[in-house]
Design an enzyme around this catalytic site. Sequence first.
Site, mmCIF file in Angstrom:
data_model
loop_
_atom_site.group_PDB
_atom_site.id
_atom_site.type_symbol
_atom_site.label_atom_id
_atom_site.label_comp_id
_atom_site.label_asym_id
_atom_site.label_seq_id
_atom_site.Cartn_x
_atom_site.Cartn_y
_atom_site.Cartn_z
ATOM 1 N N SER A 64 39.763 47.982 38.466
ATOM 2 C CA SER A 64 40.205 47.054 37.410
ATOM 3 C C SER A 64 40.422 47.867 36.150
ATOM 4 O O SER A 64 39.774 48.889 35.931
ATOM 5 C CB SER A 64 39.119 46.000 37.150
ATOM 6 O OG SER A 64 39.406 45.286 35.961
ATOM 7 N N TYR A 82 30.170 43.850 35.786
ATOM 8 C CA TYR A 82 31.496 43.989 36.425
ATOM 9 C C TYR A 82 32.176 45.287 35.965
ATOM 10 O O TYR A 82 32.664 46.077 36.786
ATOM 11 C CB TYR A 82 32.357 42.779 36.070
ATOM 12 C CG TYR A 82 33.726 42.779 36.702
ATOM 13 C CD1 TYR A 82 33.891 42.530 38.060
ATOM 14 C CD2 TYR A 82 34.869 43.033 35.937
ATOM 15 C CE1 TYR A 82 35.158 42.527 38.642
ATOM 16 C CE2 TYR A 82 36.131 43.027 36.509
ATOM 17 C CZ TYR A 82 36.271 42.776 37.863
ATOM 18 O OH TYR A 82 37.532 42.780 38.429
HETATM 19 N N1 LIG Z 1 42.639 38.787 39.378
HETATM 20 C C1 LIG Z 1 42.498 39.691 38.417
HETATM 21 O O1 LIG Z 1 42.881 39.462 37.254
HETATM 22 C C2 LIG Z 1 41.893 41.033 38.721
HETATM 23 C C3 LIG Z 1 41.952 42.017 37.729
HETATM 24 C C4 LIG Z 1 41.405 43.273 37.991
HETATM 25 C C5 LIG Z 1 40.826 43.538 39.223
HETATM 26 N N2 LIG Z 1 40.763 42.570 40.173
HETATM 27 C C6 LIG Z 1 40.123 42.919 41.440
HETATM 28 O O2 LIG Z 1 40.996 42.634 42.514
HETATM 29 C C7 LIG Z 1 40.237 42.273 43.668
HETATM 30 C C8 LIG Z 1 40.732 40.942 44.196
HETATM 31 O O3 LIG Z 1 40.617 39.973 43.156
HETATM 32 P P1 LIG Z 1 41.283 38.521 43.255
HETATM 33 O O4 LIG Z 1 41.598 38.108 41.870
HETATM 34 O O5 LIG Z 1 42.330 38.500 44.295
HETATM 35 O O6 LIG Z 1 39.999 37.686 43.741
HETATM 36 P P2 LIG Z 1 39.863 36.418 44.696
HETATM 37 O O7 LIG Z 1 38.538 35.831 44.348
HETATM 38 O O8 LIG Z 1 41.086 35.550 44.641
HETATM 39 O O9 LIG Z 1 39.776 37.065 46.144
HETATM 40 C C9 LIG Z 1 38.699 37.891 46.494
HETATM 41 C C10 LIG Z 1 38.497 37.844 47.988
HETATM 42 O O10 LIG Z 1 37.366 38.676 48.291
HETATM 43 C C11 LIG Z 1 36.550 37.997 49.233
HETATM 44 N N3 LIG Z 1 35.176 38.474 49.155
HETATM 45 C C12 LIG Z 1 34.245 38.195 48.222
HETATM 46 N N4 LIG Z 1 33.072 38.778 48.529
HETATM 47 C C13 LIG Z 1 33.284 39.454 49.695
HETATM 48 C C14 LIG Z 1 32.464 40.253 50.524
HETATM 49 N N5 LIG Z 1 31.158 40.458 50.241
HETATM 50 N N6 LIG Z 1 33.004 40.793 51.646
HETATM 51 C C15 LIG Z 1 34.304 40.572 51.961
HETATM 52 N N7 LIG Z 1 35.121 39.805 51.224
HETATM 53 C C16 LIG Z 1 34.617 39.252 50.102
HETATM 54 C C17 LIG Z 1 36.683 36.526 48.861
HETATM 55 O O11 LIG Z 1 36.312 35.671 49.933
HETATM 56 C C18 LIG Z 1 38.158 36.441 48.478
HETATM 57 O O12 LIG Z 1 38.971 36.082 49.590
HETATM 58 C C19 LIG Z 1 38.776 42.269 43.224
HETATM 59 O O13 LIG Z 1 38.172 43.494 43.579
HETATM 60 C C20 LIG Z 1 38.880 42.115 41.730
HETATM 61 O O14 LIG Z 1 37.751 42.647 41.061
HETATM 62 C C21 LIG Z 1 41.289 41.319 39.957
#
Ligand SMILES: NC(=O)c1ccc[n+]([C@@H]2O[C@H](COP(=O)([O-])OP(=O)(O)OC[C@H]3O[C@@H](n4cnc5c(N)ncnc54)[C@H](O)[C@@H]3O)[C@@H](O)[C@H]2O)c1
Length: 261
Positions: free
Chosen positions: A152, A165
């Site tokens: 991130s 985080y």
């Molecule tokens: N959305 C944003 O703005 C953003 C920004 C920076 C980084 N990220 C990173 O991108 C990644 C995905 O984020 P997103 O926004 O798509 O989130 P999201 O919550 O939509 O999806 C995350 C997925 O991870 C799964 N998950 C959670 N815990 C788990 C575990 N222990 N084992 C396996 N799967 C698990 C969930 O079931 C879900 O399907 C994350 O690592 C997040 O930190 C997201």
Amino acid sequence: MRLSGRTAIVTGAASGIGRAIALRFAREGASVVVSDIREEPIWSGEEAVPTVTAIQQEGGTAVYQQTDVSKAQDIDALIARTVDEFGRLDILVNNAGVVFSSSVLDTSEEDWDKVMDVNLRGQFLSCKRAIQQMIAQDPIGEVRGRIVNIASQQGFIGPPNFFAYAVSKGGMIQMTRQLAVDYAQHGILINGVAPGRIITGTHPGEIDMSDPVLAYSRSRTPYPRLGRPEDVAGAVLFLSSDDCTFVSGHNLPVDGGWLAY
Ligand SMILES: NC(=O)c1ccc[n+]([C@@H]2O[C@H](COP(=O)([O-])OP(=O)(O)OC[C@H]3O[C@@H](n4cnc5c(N)ncnc54)[C@H](O)[C@@H]3O)[C@@H](O)[C@H]2O)c1
């Protein structure tokens, strides 16, 4: 078809960014192992079929493997299933993650452990087992495997009220650099992507920009919109494809320019 004949694992692929990566990979010809704690997407609605179903409906190849990335036995089973089904592991995308907003004073030991277990320990376990598999398999051209870790932008900065985080994401960025150095000699390219604010879990038309968190993110993003999961998927595709040949240890922001100032 930039990933034709390749096998990829995407963790956290039921929803959001991971789902977009899995769908893009399948469209590019990869056999995709969709890995998540749940099969159904987090959001609901007409298009909320499991990722594997969505891929198969488009004619792609995918299997679902239930995986909690913080558990070593689940990671072992994930790698074993991948090799059993498809013979090798070419690409690992560590995307599963949990977000947690809190100051240090409001972070319990349980909160800290949960964030570190999924984000940091999960990436450690997945990389360790994937690298073991990649070292053991024959290279395709020069490359035995590629790993892309989804960190991130918050891993590069000290964002207000995101203590655990941001620390976990900073650790993930550093893990990418360290592993890239140790395993480049084996033909394994390891990079990261650092998304900015990406809208997940809702349809773009339903975004409530009066939400103060989104409004703040928008005000910090030079590009004239917030991010989409497909923006991240495009960057991950580059780092996972044959176009990525001499890039390793890099963490690529996909943030509409947020980190540039
Ligand atoms: N959305 C944003 O703005 C953003 C920004 C920076 C980084 N990220 C990173 O991108 C990644 C995905 O984020 P997103 O926004 O798509 O989130 P999201 O919550 O939509 O999806 C995350 C997925 O991870 C799964 N998950 C959670 N815990 C788990 C575990 N222990 N084992 C396996 N799967 C698990 C969930 O079931 C879900 O399907 C994350 O690592 C997040 O930190 C997201």
